[in-house]
Design a protein around this motif. Structure first.
Motif, PDB file in Angstrom:
ATOM      1  N   ILE A   1      27.034  29.642  37.570  1.00 33.55           N
ATOM      2  CA  ILE A   1      27.730  31.438  37.907  1.00 33.55           C
ATOM      3  C   ILE A   1      26.819  32.212  38.411  1.00 33.55           C
ATOM      4  O   ILE A   1      27.364  33.009  38.920  1.00 33.55           O
ATOM      5  CB  ILE A   1      28.071  31.335  36.197  1.00 33.55           C
TER       6      ILE A   1
ATOM      7  N   MET B   1      27.535  34.606  41.546  1.00 36.55           N
ATOM      8  CA  MET B   1      27.690  35.501  41.328  1.00 36.55           C
ATOM      9  C   MET B   1      26.868  36.517  42.008  1.00 36.55           C
ATOM     10  O   MET B   1      26.869  38.075  43.109  1.00 36.55           O
ATOM     11  CB  MET B   1      27.025  36.696  39.944  1.00 36.55           C
TER      12      MET B   1
ATOM     13  N   LYS C   1      32.316  38.382  41.677  1.00 35.84           N
ATOM     14  CA  LYS C   1      32.559  39.608  41.022  1.00 35.84           C
ATOM     15  C   LYS C   1      32.676  39.859  38.931  1.00 35.84           C
ATOM     16  O   LYS C   1      33.249  37.956  39.426  1.00 35.84           O
ATOM     17  CB  LYS C   1      33.600  40.325  41.275  1.00 35.84           C
ATOM     18  N   GLY C   2      32.479  39.847  38.132  1.00 36.83           N
ATOM     19  CA  GLY C   2      33.270  39.068  37.258  1.00 36.83           C
ATOM     20  C   GLY C   2      34.539  38.821  37.015  1.00 36.83           C
ATOM     21  O   GLY C   2      34.820  37.568  36.068  1.00 36.83           O
ATOM     22  N   ALA C   3      35.244  39.663  37.762  1.00 35.80           N
ATOM     23  CA  ALA C   3      36.816  39.119  37.803  1.00 35.80           C
ATOM     24  C   ALA C   3      36.905  37.203  38.221  1.00 35.80           C
ATOM     25  O   ALA C   3      37.585  37.188  37.883  1.00 35.80           O
ATOM     26  CB  ALA C   3      37.467  40.480  37.734  1.00 35.80           C
ATOM     27  N   ASP C   4      36.152  38.101  38.765  1.00 37.16           N
ATOM     28  CA  ASP C   4      36.343  36.325  39.812  1.00 37.16           C
ATOM     29  C   ASP C   4      35.794  34.996  39.040  1.00 37.16           C
ATOM     30  O   ASP C   4      36.762  34.124  38.961  1.00 37.16           O
ATOM     31  CB  ASP C   4      35.266  36.005  41.083  1.00 37.16           C
ATOM     32  N   ILE C   5      35.016  35.653  38.140  1.00 36.84           N
ATOM     33  CA  ILE C   5      34.352  34.041  37.409  1.00 36.84           C
ATOM     34  C   ILE C   5      35.510  34.002  35.980  1.00 36.84           C
ATOM     35  O   ILE C   5      35.343  32.820  35.882  1.00 36.84           O
ATOM     36  CB  ILE C   5      33.031  34.735  36.889  1.00 36.84           C
ATOM     37  N   LEU C   6      35.688  34.915  35.393  1.00 34.44           N
ATOM     38  CA  LEU C   6      36.834  35.510  34.608  1.00 34.44           C
ATOM     39  C   LEU C   6      38.110  34.614  34.977  1.00 34.44           C
ATOM     40  O   LEU C   6      38.973  33.276  34.078  1.00 34.44           O
ATOM     41  CB  LEU C   6      37.040  36.424  34.148  1.00 34.44           C
TER      42      LEU C   6
ATOM     43  N   ARG D   1      35.857  35.280  29.850  1.00 34.27           N
ATOM     44  CA  ARG D   1      35.009  36.109  29.243  1.00 34.27           C
ATOM     45  C   ARG D   1      33.755  36.394  29.127  1.00 34.27           C
ATOM     46  O   ARG D   1      33.125  36.892  29.387  1.00 34.27           O
ATOM     47  CB  ARG D   1      35.813  36.652  28.537  1.00 34.27           C
TER      48      ARG D   1
ATOM     49  N   SER E   1      32.321  35.974  32.170  1.00 29.24           N
ATOM     50  CA  SER E   1      32.075  36.666  33.667  1.00 29.24           C
ATOM     51  C   SER E   1      31.430  37.614  32.951  1.00 29.24           C
ATOM     52  O   SER E   1      30.585  38.512  34.050  1.00 29.24           O
ATOM     53  CB  SER E   1      33.574  36.981  33.801  1.00 29.24           C
TER      54      SER E   1
ATOM     55  N   ASN F   1      30.521  45.854  40.135  1.00 30.56           N
ATOM     56  CA  ASN F   1      31.342  44.997  40.805  1.00 30.56           C
ATOM     57  C   ASN F   1      31.243  45.657  42.578  1.00 30.56           C
ATOM     58  O   ASN F   1      31.337  44.682  43.374  1.00 30.56           O
ATOM     59  CB  ASN F   1      33.166  45.442  40.718  1.00 30.56           C
TER      60      ASN F   1
END
Ligand SMILES: Nc1ncnc2c1ncn2[C@@H]1O[C@H](COP(=O)(O)OP(=O)(O)O)[C@@H](O)[C@H]1O
Ligand SMILES: [Mg+2]
Lengths: 406, 247
Positions: free
Chosen positions: A314, A318, A323-328, A392, A395, B79
């Protein structure tokens, strides 16, 4: 585009961990399969009850002595002698919604013919009985109103009786039998009806004029039942009300005095039995749902392990721009894929077991489309719900900390 | 002179551990210009990795300014930092950090998966080109387990090149390799630098620094030395001078 890529990443992770994924799915598979099978059994028994009852005559209305036995204290119907022939005559002359009706008296006894004997139930009725019960004759003929008037000693017998009393295959019509030592001449044989859903053999019967059974066998004046058929299925509930009204007048019941009889249409009987089997279905589904829930918790558990194991991965993702949303999304898609694939396998297993149950256990089953649709929906929701927290968590990781994780 | 890719000014980074504050960087300023090959030297704990993480937008400074390719990084969101890493930076780590059981080409494609402007065909094409550049054109479908340490690091270098970054950042990229393989890798870096790629390379080995055009030496979070290297050695010729390996 990006979503498609995340989908590819998630699929890859699943393929790389086939065994683990399959084990994780097991809970979902078993959960879904049991929901499908349980519902199929529930639906199947409901349907079979419905067909059995319809075969008994779906317009049929039954009038019994005694109070309503559905709920409350039950009084043995046989103990009540409130139903009489004049009740029957009143119903016959006053009702407008009935096409056929007959008094009914019944008793148990021994049939003897030569060296063969067999215990069976005798029903005393009038000729309209066959129309009400939708019974055909295999051979011979029904007795007539003249036979009823003269209390003739004639009888019709069902297939089970034929097999046991005339095992050598001779034609029963014209033969003499003795029922509780009273001689009867067999004038007809009933068409085979088989067992009903409740396991009752509908062919183990003897039918004779009600006058004969009342006087010569039971020595009673009252009736056990009156059965009738409504002019059609839609009018059956109204016919029930009409008959009740006639009987309340007959029995001089006023105001809030309770009925000393009860009238039931087949529809009511169907709903009574259906509600019992519905209860059973709910219970079965509850049990199955619990295993689905456990399956969901299994997914959550494995997703947590997976996130922990792949912390470094992870971090790397990154570092190269995820992005966090991609990992989520990656982990969420993975959880949903696991649960939905589990769902598909579960549906297949459920359908397989249903076929097995039908074929080898001889239980009636009926797969409802809604059970498959619901199972899928539940699986997707399970995946999202139980995949959300682990995803969650993944991310929200800090890339440097994640990269350092060993 | 060519334009500055990196501009940092009075950069500080403090870590709070309980009620103690660690000053990992104590106000550092320097520029890195396009086409430079900079090595950051210093003993363990001197702040090299902290420095590189900030340059790579993986971490934010406590105070000071940092511009990369004309963009001020200071106030960017998580982001936005991810997008900068994705489009402007190539990272290389000491431990390669390749995805296990995943082919070289898929490892190299990874950064482009997070860039929706790059199509599937384009991604594949660029990954193959990057692998050819590091000499692994014949190993596209090998997984990390089927590659040597040096080859794995080459895959990682290809991965850092695939998004055409303005700068490559390497943290002890030769730390896990023997001298011979290290020199091979350094020779690859020199080649890439000749093609115009800006490189910032963290190391604590002085011989590695002799292959770069400039060296910044850190000590306890401060710059000790910052000098241009007038006698850049060629990693390829140094490699030839090494005693032959016994087979
Ligand atoms: N996340 C952190 N939390 C606390 N202290 C840290 C953290 N990262 C680095 N440090 C400290 O900052 C200093 C510089 O570390 P680092 O940049 O990793 O050094 P180098 O890479 O030169 O060996 C060290 O004293 C280290 O302990
Ligand atoms: Mg370090």
């Amino acid at each position: 585009m990006r979503l498609l890529n995340l989908f590819k990443i998630a699929t890859k992770a699943i393929v790389l961990n086939k065994t683990r994924t399959l084990l994780t799915m097991l809970g979902i598979i078993i959960g879904v399969a049991s929901v499908i099978a349980m519902l199929a059994i529930g639906e199947g028994s409901k349907e079979s009850i419905r067909t059995t009852i319809s075969a008994m005559g779906s317009n049929m209305i039954t009038i019994k002595a005694g109070a309503d036995t559905r709920g409350g204290v039950k009084q043995a119907a046989s103990a009540m002698e409130t139903l009489t022939l004049s009740d029957y005559e009143a119903i016959k002359s006053q009702s407008t919604l009935l096409s056929y009706s007959t008094p009914l008296v019944n008793g148990n006894g021994q049939i003897i013919s030569g060296s063969n004997n067999w215990p069976s139930t005798i029903y005393g009725v009038n000729p309209e009985y066959l129309n009400i019960k939708v019974i055909d004759l295999q051979s011979g003929s029904m007795f007539t109103d003249v036979d009823v008037k003269s209390a003739a000693k004639v009888a019709l017998i069902g297939q089970t009786v034929v097999e046991n009393i005339f095992p050598d295959g001779q034609d029963p019509v014209g033969q003499m039998i003795r029922y509780n030592n009273i001689p009867f001449k067999v004038i007809g044989v009933l068409e085979e009806k088989g067992e009903n859903t409740f396991g009752q053999d509908q062919d183990d019967v003897v039918i004779a004029p009600y006058t004969t059974v009342q006087k010569r066998i039971l020595a009673i004046d009252h009736l056990n039942q009156i059965i009738a058929s409504a002019i059609n299925e839609e009018e059956a509930p109204n016919a029930v009300l009409e008959v009740s009204k006639i009987l309340r007048e007959q029995h001089k019941l006023t105001g809030n005095q309770d009925d000393d009889f009860y009238v039931q249409s087949m529809e009511e009987l169907i709903s009574t039995f259906s509600s019992t089997s519905e209860m059973l279905t709910i219970l079965l589904v509850a049990v199955a749902s619990i295993s689905l829930l456990i399956g969901g918790i299994g997914i959550m558990n494995i997703m947590y392990v997976s996130v922990k194991e792949r912390t470094k991965e992870i971090g790397l993702r990154m570092a190269v721009g995820a992005k966090g949303a991609d990992i989520l999304m990656q982990f969420l898609i993975e959880a949903i894929l696991i649960s939905i694939t589990g769902g598909v396998l579960g549906v297949l297993l459920g359908l397989g077991s249903t076929v097995f149950i039908e074929k080898f256990l001889n239980w009636p089953t009926s797969v409802a489309l809604y059970s498959i649709v619901i199972s899928f929906a539940v699986c997707a929701v399970t995946g999202i719900f139980f995949g959300w927290y682990p995803a969650r968590k993944a991310s929200a990781l800090d890339p440097i900390t994640a990269l350092r994780y060993e | 002179m060519s334009k500055a890719i990196i501009k940092i000014e009075d950069l500080k980074r403090e870590f709070t551990m309980g009620n103690e504050t660690v000053h990992a960087l104590r106000g550092i300023s320097f520029d890195i210009k396009e086409g430079e090959f900079v090595t950051i030297m210093g003993s363990s704990g001197s702040g090299k990795s902290t420095m590189l993480n900030i340059l790579g937008c993986l971490d934010q400074p406590t105070s000071g300014n940092y511009d990369i390719d004309g963009v001020s990084v200071k106030d960017l969101s998580r982001n936005e930092l991810a997008t900068i890493r994705n489009e402007k930076i190539g990272f290389i780590f000491q431990s390669y950090n390749l995805l296990a059981r995943t082919s070289a080409i898929e490892n190299v494609e990874l950064p482009l998966l997070y860039n929706s402007k790059v199509s599937t065909e384009e991604r594949r094409k660029r990954a193959i080109e990057a692998l050819q550049k590091v000499g692994l054109g014949e190993r596209l479908h090998h997984t990390p387990a089927q590659l040597s340490g040096g080859q794995q690091q080459r895959v990682a270098i290809a991965r850092s090149l695939v998004n055409n970054p303005v700068m490559i950042l390497a943290d002890e990229a030769t730390g896990n390799l023997d001298t011979r393989t290290s020199y091979e890798i350094m020779s690859l870096f020199q080649e890439l630098n000749k093609q115009g790629i800006t490189i910032t390379f963290v190391t604590h080995e002085p011989d590695i620094a002799t292959f770069s055009s400039r060296t910044i030496v850190l000590k306890d979070g401060d710059i000790m030395q910052d000098y241009n290297n007038h006698n850049i050695l060629s990693a390829a010729s140094e490699l030839a001078k090494l005693p032959k390996q016994d087979d």
